[in-house]
Scaffold this active site. Structure first.
Site, PDB file in Angstrom:
ATOM      1  N   ASP A 305       0.711  -1.146   0.046  1.00  0.00           N
ATOM      2  CA  ASP A 305       0.127  -0.071  -0.028  1.00  0.00           C
ATOM      3  C   ASP A 305       0.964   1.326  -0.027  1.00  0.00           C
ATOM      4  O   ASP A 305       0.360   2.411  -0.320  1.00  0.00           O
ATOM      5  CB  ASP A 305      -0.972  -0.085   1.133  1.00  0.00           C
ATOM      6  N   TYR A 389      -9.990  -1.473   2.257  1.00  0.00           N
ATOM      7  CA  TYR A 389      -9.383  -1.251   3.624  1.00  0.00           C
ATOM      8  C   TYR A 389      -9.075  -0.008   3.987  1.00  0.00           C
ATOM      9  O   TYR A 389      -8.611   0.928   3.242  1.00  0.00           O
ATOM     10  CB  TYR A 389      -8.111  -2.196   3.874  1.00  0.00           C
TER      11      TYR A 389
HETATM   12 CO    CO Z   1      -7.515  -7.956   7.299  1.00  0.00          CO
END
Ligand code: CO
Length: 653
Positions: A305, A389
């Site tokens: 990320d 996320y």
């Molecule tokens: Co997770």
């Protein structure tokens, strides 16, 4: 971050790049004919002056203002690393990068959506989703994800994503509830074509809604929660001036860049009349989310990320209010888009202080005293959203010299079909809906300066002592202290059974008892990378294979998975840095700490996941001569409201 200092001569050399500076950078690129329609700009960061120069800096001294960045020419796929000098308005360093060997530029904004029309125009893929009952392509969301490197010869030298698809039944529907699984398209973004469609079994698209805002899913809101208000009637105890945050004895410079997000600089604690340095620079320099489902449609799923998605650019602009309670100070962040244009993220950084229960307390049977003091912490945080996320990163500074980093993972788990109810590589969350097992592994880069630049590192374990003449009752235990003398020796793992900690000590300063002043790194004992030794992801995320790495500081060694992470074949970053096996004794040390979550999704993580936590702490160990909080005064009396008879005190945690 907004540059609040008007006089550039007195501006600190680590002041984050401002909007005018980014615009000046872009001007230089244009003048040098380096910006065409095919050019993309990535990894724009302040090229920090040397540590020695920064530490020696005084107002009025002007150090060079330089910007490091990566240019990609999409028409030729050449990569060029540049350093620009903003004062001289000139390119001062220029280096071509071999993308095949060293990795490609991170994901561009256009990549995510770019796969959609390519995939939907491919008849093989259209047929594959039709087999799974989906024919209305307007209701299909195609997600182009970082592809990794898996030995396909037709993927060499092109920009790739792998595309998974989800069905979205209405505009505010949660797509993650309806994965169209058993099919993945490998997409060559350079030539705008699908290289192959990989199919496994035909699974029905899970039907149950995951729309956690829909009253039909969530039920009526409960009405039982009474308000909790945090008030600070006299204001906050910290100040923020010219980028320096001062709170109690702490001082820290707050930075931000589009790659790492929040950075902390020159963290010190005021003691013995001076600001004693502890941490020169701290950041989350990389993170990888690696999935453990071996199905061909999921086996490639690994997301970096930081390096692949530049998660600092994805920071939440908290214009509508912070996620924190109390008196909040916000700081804007300046990031740079794929075309080299500055964007201000309003309120990207939140700063506030929190009560944190008991600091110390004792009722003394012999002196008759009964005293309690309350702990507080200063919180410096930011939140990012990376696809499904959401991650929060919270640095905490405590009154007693403790430093803590807590990452918070929330949002939506990545979903899949469920090949069978007892499939060992996923959890069934709802009928037919799976969530593959995965890890979130972070790398904190901690450029330490414990009482100065020259530090050493030891590993400390608790040890049993066998019964002997010296230990006739066998009750003894002690600790072993092992000096980690060189970089290859300092690749270490946590060990909860012996309470393993790592001690960073000054090579120059001692406390009043003659011991080197030091801080301890307390790791959480959670698994490191679980992928096989010969896996692709282990080559690319070598850093995640161990909890601790220590290197001798070098300005070019900033990123644990290498400079260019996307489509990088591996072996870069930390595993290559430590090949030099430099000395770590009394040197300028950088600690790289891997920590994180190994996530076997729970049904309770669906349809939105309560925050899960991972982190580490740094505690003073012989750094202070005694408890540094004896001067914290008692709370004013009458501060607690008591509703239970007889509980008038303020002792509750
Ligand atoms: Co997770």
């Amino acid at each position: 971050m907004a540059d609040k200092t008007s006089d550039p001569q007195s501006r600190h050399p680590l002041t984050p790049l401002s909007v005018p500076e980014i615009e000046a950078m872009r001007g230089v690129l244009e003048r040098e004919s380096l910006l065409t329609d095919a050019t993309r700009v990535s990894y724009v960061t302040l090229r920090e002056p040397s540590k020695q120069d920064v530490i020696a800096w005084r107002p009025g001294v002007r150090l060079p203002r330089q910007v490091a960045l990566l240019l990609t020419d999409l028409s030729t796929l050449t990569l060029t690393e540049l350093v620009l000098d903003l004062d001289r308005e000139a390119v001062v360093e220029r280096r071509e990068v071999d993308a095949v060997e060293k990795g490609s530029a991170p994901s561009f904004d256009e990549d995510l959506a770019g796969a959609d029309p390519i995939v939907k125009a491919d008849p093989r893929w259209v047929e594959a989703v039709a087999k799974r009952g989906v024919t209305d392509l307007d209701k299909v969301v195609v997600v182009g994800l970082s592809a990794g490197i898996f030995g396909y010869s037709d993927e060499v030298g092109v920009r790739m994503v792998r595309a998974l698809a989800f069905r979205q039944d209405y505009p505010s529907d949660s797509v993650w509830a309806h994965p169209i699984d058993g099919v993945v398209a490998h997409v060559d973004l350079t030539n705008k074509k699908v290289l192959r469609v990989v199919e496994t079994e035909v699974m029905h698209v899970p039907e149950e809604s995951g729309d956690y805002l829909d009253p039909a899913v969530r039920g009526e809101y409960r009405t039982s929660l009474k308000p909790i208000s945090i008030t600070q009637p006299e204001g906050v105890s910290f100040s923020l001036q010219d980028g320096v945050l001062a709170w109690e004895n702490w001082k820290v410079r707050v930075g931000f860049n589009g790659r790492e997000g929040l950075t902390l600089h020159q963290l010190s604690f005021h003691d013995r009349g001076v600001d004693r340095p502890i941490l020169y620079r701290g950041s989350i320099a990389e993170m990888v989310v690696n999935y453990g489902d071996p199905t061909p449609t999921h086996a490639w799923q690994n997301y970096f990320d930081v390096g692949e998605y530049q998660f600092g650019r994805l920071a939440n602009a908290l214009e509508l209010g912070c996620d924190c309670k109390g008196e909040i100070t916000y700081v804007d962040a300046v990031v740079v888009d794929d075309h080299g244009r500055p964007t201000t993220l309003p309120n990207a950084i939140c700063i506030h202080e929190e009560d944190y229960g008991i600091l110390w307390k004792h009722t003394d049977d012999f002196s008759g005293t009964s005293e309690v003091r309350r702990q507080r912490r200063l919180v410096i945080s930011f939140f990012v959203t990376v696809g499904n996320y959401d991650y929060g990163f919270y640095w905490y500074l405590y009154l007693d010299g403790k430093i803590e980093l807590e990452s918070k993972a929330t949002g939506i788990v990545f979903t899949s079909g469920m090949p069978s109810p007892d499939y060992p590589y996923a959890t069934e969350l709802a009928p037919g809906l799976g969530a593959p097992v995965h890890q979130h592994l972070f790398s904190a880069r901690l450029d330490m300066t414990v009482d100065g630049i020259r530090n050493s590192i030891d590993e400390i374990d608790a040890v049993q002592v066998p019964t002997s003449e010296e230990n006739p009752w066998g009750n003894a235990f002690t600790r072993s202290v092992t000096r980690l003398r060189s970089e290859k020796q300092a690749v270490r793992d946590a060990k909860g059974s012996v309470g393993r900690v790592w001690q960073i000590s000054s090579a120059e300063h001692t406390n009043r008892l003659g011991a080197p002043t030091s801080y301890l790194l307390h790791p959480e004992e959670s698994p490191t990378l679980l992928a096989a030794e010969d896996s692709s992801i282990r080559r690319r995320a070598g850093f995640a294979g161990h909890h601790l790495w220590v290197t001798q500081h070098h300005p070019d060694e900033q990123f644990p998975a290498g400079d260019q992470v996307n489509l990088n074949p591996g072996f870069g970053g930390l595993p290559s840095y430590i090949e030099q096996d430099r000395s770590l004794e009394g040197e300028d040390l950088v600690l790289w700490h891997t920590f994180g979550l190994t996530h076997f999704p729970r049904t309770e993580d669906w349809p939105i996941m309560p925050v899960d936590y991972a982190g580490f702490t740094l505690t003073p160990n012989g750094f202070f001569d005694r408890n540094p909080t004896l001067d914290v005064p008692p709370e004013p009396s009458g501060h607690c409201a008591a509703t239970t008879e007889g509980s008038g005190g303020c002792g509750c945690s």
